[in-house]
Design a protein around this motif. Structure first.
Motif, PDB file in Angstrom:
ATOM      1  N   TYR A 155      -3.379 -60.889 -43.369  1.00 43.70           N
ATOM      2  CA  TYR A 155      -2.914 -61.569 -44.615  1.00 43.70           C
ATOM      3  C   TYR A 155      -4.196 -62.089 -45.682  1.00 43.70           C
ATOM      4  CZ  TYR A 155       0.662 -62.284 -41.011  1.00 43.70           C
ATOM      5  OH  TYR A 155       1.420 -62.255 -40.128  1.00 43.70           O
ATOM      6  N   ASP A 156      -3.603 -62.582 -46.872  1.00 44.37           N
ATOM      7  CA  ASP A 156      -4.540 -62.779 -47.938  1.00 44.37           C
ATOM      8  C   ASP A 156      -4.598 -64.331 -47.947  1.00 44.37           C
ATOM      9  OD1 ASP A 156      -5.815 -63.591 -50.260  1.00 44.37           O
ATOM     10  OD2 ASP A 156      -4.360 -62.651 -51.618  1.00 44.37           O
ATOM     11  N   PHE A 172      -4.451 -63.343 -38.251  1.00 47.26           N
ATOM     12  CA  PHE A 172      -5.342 -63.928 -39.640  1.00 47.26           C
ATOM     13  C   PHE A 172      -5.862 -62.843 -40.660  1.00 47.26           C
ATOM     14  CE2 PHE A 172      -8.561 -66.084 -41.983  1.00 47.26           C
ATOM     15  CZ  PHE A 172      -7.889 -67.422 -42.034  1.00 47.26           C
ATOM     16  N   ASP A 173      -6.097 -61.912 -39.901  1.00 46.83           N
ATOM     17  CA  ASP A 173      -6.919 -60.787 -40.862  1.00 46.83           C
ATOM     18  C   ASP A 173      -5.829 -60.074 -41.518  1.00 46.83           C
ATOM     19  OD1 ASP A 173      -9.445 -61.702 -40.300  1.00 46.83           O
ATOM     20  OD2 ASP A 173      -9.946 -60.270 -38.637  1.00 46.83           O
ATOM     21  N   ARG A 208      -9.240 -70.325 -35.318  1.00 51.19           N
ATOM     22  CA  ARG A 208      -9.674 -69.397 -36.186  1.00 51.19           C
ATOM     23  C   ARG A 208      -9.468 -69.950 -37.667  1.00 51.19           C
ATOM     24  NH1 ARG A 208     -10.299 -63.979 -37.926  1.00 51.19           N
ATOM     25  NH2 ARG A 208     -10.860 -64.076 -39.968  1.00 51.19           N
ATOM     26  N   ASP A 246      -6.900 -63.561 -34.135  1.00 52.10           N
ATOM     27  CA  ASP A 246      -8.048 -62.827 -35.231  1.00 52.10           C
ATOM     28  C   ASP A 246      -7.022 -61.723 -35.851  1.00 52.10           C
ATOM     29  OD1 ASP A 246      -9.966 -64.649 -35.012  1.00 52.10           O
ATOM     30  OD2 ASP A 246     -10.858 -63.433 -33.435  1.00 52.10           O
ATOM     31  N   GLU A 247      -6.488 -60.861 -35.002  1.00 49.97           N
ATOM     32  CA  GLU A 247      -5.862 -59.831 -35.845  1.00 49.97           C
ATOM     33  C   GLU A 247      -4.623 -60.152 -36.540  1.00 49.97           C
ATOM     34  OE1 GLU A 247      -4.432 -56.691 -33.119  1.00 49.97           O
ATOM     35  OE2 GLU A 247      -5.805 -57.747 -31.326  1.00 49.97           O
ATOM     36  N   GLU A 291     -12.494 -71.262 -40.535  1.00 51.00           N
ATOM     37  CA  GLU A 291     -12.691 -70.750 -41.712  1.00 51.00           C
ATOM     38  C   GLU A 291     -12.451 -71.899 -42.870  1.00 51.00           C
ATOM     39  OE1 GLU A 291     -12.678 -67.807 -42.891  1.00 51.00           O
ATOM     40  OE2 GLU A 291     -12.374 -66.452 -40.886  1.00 51.00           O
TER      41      GLU A 291
END
Length: 259
Positions: free
Chosen positions: A108-109, A105-106, A134, A102-103, A138
């Motif tokens: 990046y754009d 994934f978050d 993840r 999760d870290e 999404e």
């Protein structure tokens, strides 16, 4: 010449031939459809692998003859772009830790038109399984490149109980054996690992197949030209600018720090 050389050549050859037969019979078509659809919608292909599988991500993202709208996700980004400490990078537990997904994934754009392709020979590490889950949560498509023989023989390190092939939309078998190495060199010891070779071949088949699909749809494939030939830099920089930090997050570190 070592008598093991031709034995290893045979091990590689029969796997490459098997991948060719699979590709010829449509075995890569589902993955090619995901990748081409993402690019046609202005998406970015995010590639991830840890350990030796990082080489696969490098075959997909940011290389000559590859697609410009690609981005390599790397664990080191948790230090360079995130808040993790450098000392954590040297620990073997890092890639096994499902909480890093999760870290990552978050950082990046990442947008709805994007796609993920994740490589792991064992398919059991928490970071790779976690990132696949993840991305799926999404609503993003996930392609896995893994050894089904190895993965089916091991337990996952992710609390979901899933291995990478169980967390992806499309699975491509890299045909590596359990343990990866193919040739016995001493009692109980083997060498001649093949997963990096077959994974690189798969990456290039996917690139060629996707480029051909775009060509058939009368679209110019957005490909990198080698920076070491005349005009390469100008061509690449012009197209990279359309995607900015989505594909070159390091280049935008100063910009992010001022937000």
């Amino acid at each position: 010449m070592s008598q093991l050389f031709p034995a290893f050549a045979d091990e590689v050859r029969h796997r490459i031939e098997a991948l060719d037969r699979s590709a010829a019979s449509g075995g890569l078509d589902a993955a090619i459809e995901i990748l081409s659809s993402s690019l046609q919608r202005g998406g970015v292909i995010h590639a991830f692998g840890t350990g030796h599988s990082e080489a696969f991500a490098m075959e997909i993202a940011g290389r000559a003859g590859g697609f410009i709208p690609t981005h390599q996700i790397a664990l080191r980004d948790l230090v360079l772009l995130g808040s993790r400490e450098l000392a954590e990078m040297g620990r073997p537990e890092f890639e096994r830790d499902h909480t890093v997904a999760d870290e990552l994934f978050d950082l990046y754009d990442i947008r709805q038109e994007d796609a993920f392709i994740i490589a792991s020979n064992s398919g059991a590490n928490g970071s790779t399984v976690g990132l696949a889950l993840r991305a799926k949560a999404e609503g993003l498509p996930v392609i896995a490149v893994t050894s089904l023989e190895h993965s089916r023989a091991v337990e996952t390190k992710h609390p979901s109980g899933k291995r990478l092939f169980e967390a992806a939309d499309v699975v491509i078998d890299n045909l590596a054996p359990f343990g990866d190495a193919t040739i016995e060199v001493a009692d109980g010891l083997r060498a001649g690992a093949v997963s990096s070779i077959t994974a690189a071949y798969i990456a290039q088949l996917l690139t060629l197949g996707t480029a051909d699909r775009l060509r058939l749809d009368a679209e110019l494939p957005p490909m990198y030209i080698s920076a070491n030939i005349p005009g390469g830099d100008q061509h690449n920089v012009g197209l990279q600018g359309r995607f900015g930090a989505r594909i070159l997050p390091y280049a935008h570190l100063d910009e992010r720090s001022t937000r």
